[in-house]
Design a protein around this motif. Structure first.
Motif, PDB file in Angstrom:
ATOM      1  N   ALA A 159      51.253  41.972  -1.077  1.00  0.00           N
ATOM      2  CA  ALA A 159      51.370  43.291  -1.715  1.00  0.00           C
ATOM      3  C   ALA A 159      51.425  43.169  -3.230  1.00  0.00           C
ATOM      4  O   ALA A 159      50.788  43.935  -3.958  1.00  0.00           O
ATOM      5  CB  ALA A 159      52.610  44.018  -1.186  1.00  0.00           C
ATOM      6  N   ALA A 160      52.190  42.197  -3.733  1.00  0.00           N
ATOM      7  CA  ALA A 160      52.291  42.001  -5.177  1.00  0.00           C
ATOM      8  C   ALA A 160      50.952  41.582  -5.779  1.00  0.00           C
ATOM      9  O   ALA A 160      50.687  41.820  -6.960  1.00  0.00           O
ATOM     10  CB  ALA A 160      53.353  40.962  -5.496  1.00  0.00           C
ATOM     11  N   GLY A 161      50.092  40.975  -4.967  1.00  0.00           N
ATOM     12  CA  GLY A 161      48.764  40.590  -5.426  1.00  0.00           C
ATOM     13  C   GLY A 161      47.755  41.720  -5.350  1.00  0.00           C
ATOM     14  O   GLY A 161      46.571  41.509  -5.635  1.00  0.00           O
ATOM     15  N   ILE A 173      59.618  43.764  -1.151  1.00  0.00           N
ATOM     16  CA  ILE A 173      59.573  43.712  -2.608  1.00  0.00           C
ATOM     17  C   ILE A 173      59.513  45.123  -3.159  1.00  0.00           C
ATOM     18  O   ILE A 173      58.899  46.013  -2.558  1.00  0.00           O
ATOM     19  CB  ILE A 173      58.346  42.886  -3.088  1.00  0.00           C
ATOM     20  N   ASP A 174      60.163  45.351  -4.283  1.00  0.00           N
ATOM     21  CA  ASP A 174      59.999  46.586  -5.037  1.00  0.00           C
ATOM     22  C   ASP A 174      58.784  46.381  -5.937  1.00  0.00           C
ATOM     23  O   ASP A 174      58.842  45.615  -6.902  1.00  0.00           O
ATOM     24  CB  ASP A 174      61.263  46.873  -5.866  1.00  0.00           C
ATOM     25  N   LEU A 175      57.704  47.045  -5.630  1.00  0.00           N
ATOM     26  CA  LEU A 175      56.461  46.819  -6.366  1.00  0.00           C
ATOM     27  C   LEU A 175      56.514  47.364  -7.792  1.00  0.00           C
ATOM     28  O   LEU A 175      55.678  47.001  -8.622  1.00  0.00           O
ATOM     29  CB  LEU A 175      55.286  47.433  -5.612  1.00  0.00           C
ATOM     30  N   GLY A 182      62.762  47.724  -0.005  1.00  0.00           N
ATOM     31  CA  GLY A 182      61.702  47.682  -0.995  1.00  0.00           C
ATOM     32  C   GLY A 182      60.600  48.690  -0.721  1.00  0.00           C
ATOM     33  O   GLY A 182      60.846  49.759  -0.155  1.00  0.00           O
ATOM     34  N   SER A 183      59.377  48.337  -1.090  1.00  0.00           N
ATOM     35  CA  SER A 183      58.243  49.265  -1.058  1.00  0.00           C
ATOM     36  C   SER A 183      57.375  49.154   0.194  1.00  0.00           C
ATOM     37  O   SER A 183      56.483  49.987   0.389  1.00  0.00           O
ATOM     38  CB  SER A 183      57.348  49.021  -2.290  1.00  0.00           C
ATOM     39  N   LEU A 184      57.591  48.156   1.034  1.00  0.00           N
ATOM     40  CA  LEU A 184      56.616  47.850   2.076  1.00  0.00           C
ATOM     41  C   LEU A 184      56.876  48.597   3.381  1.00  0.00           C
ATOM     42  O   LEU A 184      58.021  48.889   3.740  1.00  0.00           O
ATOM     43  CB  LEU A 184      56.595  46.345   2.329  1.00  0.00           C
ATOM     44  N   ASP A 185      55.784  48.867   4.081  1.00  0.00           N
ATOM     45  CA  ASP A 185      55.810  49.574   5.359  1.00  0.00           C
ATOM     46  C   ASP A 185      55.723  48.539   6.477  1.00  0.00           C
ATOM     47  O   ASP A 185      54.630  48.103   6.849  1.00  0.00           O
ATOM     48  CB  ASP A 185      54.637  50.549   5.423  1.00  0.00           C
TER      49      ASP A 185
END
Length: 247
Positions: A162-164, A187-189, A200-203
């Motif tokens: 996700a960060a990528g 992760i909090d993007l 964090g931000s992920l589903d």
């Protein structure tokens, strides 16, 4: 699907009960620490009821002059992983040159990863590649360049993908037949901060749906690369969240 394990927040796994489940994966340094006293680690695993599923190692892979040394390290890691009862060898790497990535770096990485497959097979281990921030496999396009050049399995790390700039669920669906290991990490993007699952931000419902669609029914390792809070509390939060999703 077994969703167990929690990484240490200092970059090394804890070979000890987290209070939240079984430790599934450790780093090469953890098993190397016990290379001269294997009975101690084997006894520790038995006494605590922990299962060592995999060992992670990394290498730069793209510099021909040091590749033999890098593969020797991978071989040593595979030897130790097998000695301590692990099933899987997980590798990351592919150095990003200061002067910029060359297209042939992907060819070198792919060829080196095929050698990792051979090393793992020689030690009775399954192998997978972990795309990672700071390597030449960050973005979905870069991941595709690597995967197209090697036969190694795929280990998606949800936070790093996700960060990528990728959608972890979509990338899992892109390589269903290559899915060999799974790292669940939040992760909090916005800030780039790694967090316990669901903070964090992920589903993760979408991620787990994709994992199921791929027919994968094995270990999903929960990790947390860095965290300011209590590691055990973080592990318990992640475990409770997964119990709800998997229930």
């Amino acid at each position: 699907m077994s969703a167990q394990g929690a990484a240490g927040t200092d970059g090394r796994e804890r070979i000890a009960p987290s209070g939240a489940g079984l430790v599934g994966q450790v780093f090469e340094g953890n098993v190397a620490d016990y290379a001269d006293r294997p009975g101690e680690l084997l006894s520790l695993l038995e006494e605590t009821g922990l299962t060592l599923v995999g060992v992670y190692t990394g290498a730069n892979f793209v510099y021909p002059d040091v590749l033999p040394d890098e593969l020797a390290k991978v071989t040593r890691t595979a030897e130790l992983a097998a000695r301590f009862g692990a099933e899987r060898l997980v590798v990351g790497g592919g150095a990003r040159r200061a002067a910029g990535t060359r297209e042939e770096d992907y060819d070198r990485l792919g060829a080196a990863l095929d050698k990792v497959v051979e090393i793992a097979e020689a030690h009775g281990l399954d192998s997978s590649y972990h795309p990672h921030l700071g390597t030449i496999a960050e973005s979905p396009a870069e991941v595709e360049k690597v995967m197209a050049r090697t036969r190694i399995g795929f280990c998606p790390d949800t936070a790093h993908l996700a960060a990528g700039g990728g959608d972890p669920a979509e990338l899992i669906r892109r390589y269903p037949d290559r899915l060999a290991h799974v790292h669940l990490k939040d992760i909090d993007l916005t800030t780039g901060e790694f967090l316990p699952l669901c903070r964090g931000s992920l589903d993760f419902k979408s991620v787990l749906d994709a994992v199921r669609e791929a027919g994968y029914d094995s270990w999903a390792i929960v990790e947390l690369d860095a965290y300011d809070g209590d590691p055990k509390d973080a592990a318990l939060v992640s475990r409770a969240y997964l119990d709800r999703l998997l229930g």
